[in-house]
Design an enzyme around this catalytic site. Structure first.
Site, PDB file in Angstrom:
ATOM      1  N   ASP A 121       0.863  -1.184   0.000  1.00 54.25           N
ATOM      2  CA  ASP A 121       0.000   0.000   0.000  1.00 54.25           C
ATOM      3  C   ASP A 121       0.904   1.240   0.000  1.00 54.25           C
ATOM      4  O   ASP A 121       2.129   1.142  -0.212  1.00 54.25           O
ATOM      5  CB  ASP A 121      -1.006  -0.040   1.155  1.00 54.25           C
TER       6      ASP A 121
ATOM      7  N   CYS B 246       2.896  -3.396   3.913  1.00 54.67           N
ATOM      8  CA  CYS B 246       2.079  -2.243   4.308  1.00 54.67           C
ATOM      9  C   CYS B 246       2.781  -1.628   5.506  1.00 54.67           C
ATOM     10  O   CYS B 246       3.971  -1.895   5.717  1.00 54.67           O
ATOM     11  CB  CYS B 246       0.626  -2.640   4.567  1.00 54.67           C
TER      12      CYS B 246
ATOM     13  N   THR C 211       2.472  -2.057   8.816  1.00 48.13           N
ATOM     14  CA  THR C 211       2.879  -3.070   9.793  1.00 48.13           C
ATOM     15  C   THR C 211       3.138  -4.435   9.161  1.00 48.13           C
ATOM     16  O   THR C 211       3.680  -5.322   9.824  1.00 48.13           O
ATOM     17  CB  THR C 211       1.773  -3.270  10.838  1.00 48.13           C
TER      18      THR C 211
ATOM     19  N   HIS D 237       9.652 -24.526   7.069  1.00 50.46           N
ATOM     20  CA  HIS D 237       8.702 -25.348   7.841  1.00 50.46           C
ATOM     21  C   HIS D 237       7.253 -25.145   7.425  1.00 50.46           C
ATOM     22  O   HIS D 237       6.451 -26.073   7.532  1.00 50.46           O
ATOM     23  CB  HIS D 237       8.840 -25.058   9.341  1.00 50.46           C
TER      24      HIS D 237
ATOM     25  N   HIS E 135       6.953 -31.687   7.961  1.00 53.51           N
ATOM     26  CA  HIS E 135       6.356 -30.361   7.795  1.00 53.51           C
ATOM     27  C   HIS E 135       5.266 -30.376   6.726  1.00 53.51           C
ATOM     28  O   HIS E 135       4.305 -29.611   6.798  1.00 53.51           O
ATOM     29  CB  HIS E 135       7.438 -29.340   7.453  1.00 53.51           C
TER      30      HIS E 135
END
Ligand code: RB5
Length: 146
Positions: free
Chosen positions: A12, A69, A71, A102, A137
């Site tokens: 963004d 973005c 965060t 993983h 995994h």
């Protein structure tokens, strides 16, 4: 380095500059980068850009995706709504490597207001340089997919 070579990028408005730095760096590592923007700094809505990049990965148009973005949280949530996408938000290189090895993450989310440029590059290198380990995994990743 991973054999996955096509990388889609989006963000963004909070992460345009860091996204462009990452694009150049990924190209220097040999990745073909599809930077789908946005190109201009006007305020925009992270779900649109997370979904757009995730759809490229889900369709097989890109092997991996990196989205950003402020965060890294909101755009990661949007990407993970697209079937087949496993996107981790990472603020350290260890997590970025492990989410490939993983969790078989096919997308990475970074918060441009959380990490600086140098750390972001280390995170990107850790993610792009790792491969899924499979084995036990794979059983667990299959359980995520339902
Ligand atoms: C935009 O101000 C900000 O909310 C966004 O970039 C992101 O941090 C959301 O998760």
């Amino acid at each position: 380095m991973s054999t996955s070579k096509r990388l889609v990028l989006s963000s963004d408005h909070a992460a345009i500059e860091l996204r462009q730095v990452i694009a150049k760096h990924a190209e220097s590592l040999g990745f073909t980068v599809d930077d789908i923007g946005p190109k201009t700094p006007e305020s925009t809505h992270y779900p649109l850009h997370g979904k757009a990049a995730a759809e490229r990965v889900a369709a097989g148009d890109a092997d991996l995706g990196i989205i950003l973005c402020g965060t890294g949280q909101g755009i990661m949530m949007a990407a993970n709504k697209v079937p087949g996408i496993r996107c981790g938000v990472c603020a350290d290189p260890f997590s970025a490597r492990m989410t490939r090895e993983h969790n078989n993450a096919n997308m990475l989310s970074i918060g441009a207001r959380v990490v600086g440029e140098s750390l972001a590059i280390e995170i990107v290198e850790a993610f792009l340089g790792a491969d899924f380990e499979g084995g036990r995994h794979a059983t667990r990743v299959d359980m995520i997919e339902g």
